[in-house]
Design a protein around this motif. Structure first.
Motif, PDB file in Angstrom:
ATOM      1  N   THR A  56       0.829  -1.203   0.000  1.00 32.88           N
ATOM      2  CA  THR A  56       0.000   0.000   0.000  1.00 32.88           C
ATOM      3  C   THR A  56       0.866   1.257   0.000  1.00 32.88           C
ATOM      4  O   THR A  56       1.810   1.381   0.795  1.00 32.88           O
ATOM      5  N   ASP A  57       0.534   2.167  -0.901  1.00 29.34           N
ATOM      6  CA  ASP A  57       1.231   3.448  -1.019  1.00 29.34           C
ATOM      7  C   ASP A  57       0.613   4.414   0.001  1.00 29.34           C
ATOM      8  O   ASP A  57      -0.139   5.324  -0.336  1.00 29.34           O
ATOM      9  N   ASP A  58       0.939   4.224   1.279  1.00 28.83           N
ATOM     10  CA  ASP A  58       0.233   4.911   2.349  1.00 28.83           C
ATOM     11  C   ASP A  58       0.573   6.393   2.469  1.00 28.83           C
ATOM     12  O   ASP A  58      -0.173   7.162   3.071  1.00 28.83           O
ATOM     13  N   ALA A 243       3.111   0.715  -9.007  1.00 27.32           N
ATOM     14  CA  ALA A 243       2.979   0.127  -7.682  1.00 27.32           C
ATOM     15  C   ALA A 243       4.239  -0.686  -7.408  1.00 27.32           C
ATOM     16  O   ALA A 243       4.991  -1.019  -8.319  1.00 27.32           O
ATOM     17  N   THR A 258       2.747  -2.175   3.793  1.00 32.46           N
ATOM     18  CA  THR A 258       2.764  -0.839   3.215  1.00 32.46           C
ATOM     19  C   THR A 258       4.190  -0.463   2.832  1.00 32.46           C
ATOM     20  O   THR A 258       5.161  -1.094   3.268  1.00 32.46           O
ATOM     21  N   SER A 326      -0.512  -1.562 -11.110  1.00 30.32           N
ATOM     22  CA  SER A 326      -1.444  -1.962 -10.051  1.00 30.32           C
ATOM     23  C   SER A 326      -2.601  -2.822 -10.521  1.00 30.32           C
ATOM     24  O   SER A 326      -3.265  -3.458  -9.701  1.00 30.32           O
TER      25      SER A 326
END
Length: 334
Positions: A56-58, A243, A258, A326
């Motif tokens: 996850t690209d938090d 991603a 993440t 992604s």
């Protein structure tokens, strides 16, 4: 699956059908090298595995590249736009991955995959009839675009239009055709299209207008579209963007979910980052990982842009983390 990725500063200046990146080197350059920024600490050695998962690209390194319909403004009757918005409402990234898997792995045609999805999700229910007439839906020549174009055909046919799908190729070809009304609809990607129109109008070095915030990206996109006679339907929740993936075995071993986890636990000498040759210098690849997450890999493996070489390196245990797209079929839950 298809040839597209998003490594430019912003989103991407140009997306071509066969070329991967604006200003990229040849895919498949061999060798593993130390990155410019030295990494201290042990890091996380690669872990082989068949299943890939996206971290996850938090902190929102990437810009919002949501799928949405681009429409010639003269053709944008309310009923036509509403029908296309039914597709947007039904799509998310997981469903887009599955659609790509149906074609790229199961070897169904784009038309069959689209029809099965439309039937399963009730896409044609409640569609209001429009003024009718001929509509040409354009598509870029990669799987995902062709599937979405077929979904657009299904809902527009239900709306009373006579619809054909025409695979055109690169954005440089289909965007002018959309402006001129030679095609009426095409699947698009919010940040990438915003930057395409931005650089077309203001030059290749124009300040980026897209953003990690969807509302800002859509605002810039619509403003640019208004100037050239292109309007846009509602953005879907589906995104096809840069991603970073690891194997599920890697994620389980090191307890990372993440990119912040990756930076905190895996910055160090044993960690191998895989991606295209230009990744170390790009704001949406290694340079961005350093700046936004303070992630420092021990070495960089120069391979391809979200393609089979990078995915194979992950699966065989030659890379710890790699750049993917992604909505890649390789990320399917099955």
């Amino acid at each position: 699956m298809r040839a597209r990725t998003h490594l430019a500063v912003g989103a991407l200046g140009v997306l071509t059908a066969a070329g991967l990146l604006t200003g990229c080197g040849d895919a498949g350059s061999s060798g593993t090298e130390a990155p410019a920024q030295g990494a201290s600490g042990a890091g996380c050695a690669p872990v082989a595995g068949d299943k890939l998962v996206v971290l996850t690209d938090d902190k929102k390194l990437q810009n919002t590249d949501n799928v949405l319909p681009a429409i010639n403004a003269k053709a944008a009757a309310p009923q036509l736009v509403a029908a296309l918005d039914k597709v947007s409402a039904a799509l998310d990234t997981a469903k887009l991955i599955e659609l790509n898997r149906m074609v790229d792995v199961d070897r169904k045609t784009s038309k069959v995959a689209a029809q099965e999805f439309a039937d399963a999700n009730g896409l044609t229910g409640g569609i209001e009839k429009g003024p009718g007439g001929a509509v040409t839906v354009g598509a870029a020549n990669f799987t995902e675009s062709e599937i979405i174009a077929e979904l657009y055909k299904i809902v527009l046919t239900a709306g009373g239009y006579q619809v054909k799908v025409q695979t055109i190729g690169s954005r440089e070809l289909y965007e002018p055709a959309l402006e001129k009304g030679e095609i009426q609809v095409v699947p698009e990607y919010a940040a990438t299209m915003a930057e395409f129109l931005n650089t077309k109008a203001n030059g290749k070095d124009a300040e980026p207008v897209s953003s990690p915030e969807l509302d800002k990206t859509i605002g810039a996109l619509k403003a640019a579209g208004d100037k050239v006679g292109i309007t846009f339907g509602q953005p879907s929740q589906a995104q096809d963007q840069n991603a970073f993936a690891v194997t599920k075995a890697f994620a389980d071993k090191y307890q990372v979910a993440t990119l912040s986890d990756l930076a905190a636990k895996c910055s160090g000498q044993a960690t191998v980052l895989a991606g295209p040759p230009e990744c170390p210098q790009r704001a949406k690849c290694q340079a961005g990982l350093v700046q936004v997450y303070d992630f420092k890999a021990g070495s960089f493996s120069s391979l391809d842009a979200g393609g089979p070489q990078t995915k194979n390196a992950l699966k065989t245990g030659a890379a710890s983390v790699g750049l993917v797209l992604s909505s890649d079929a390789a990320l399917a839950a099955s």
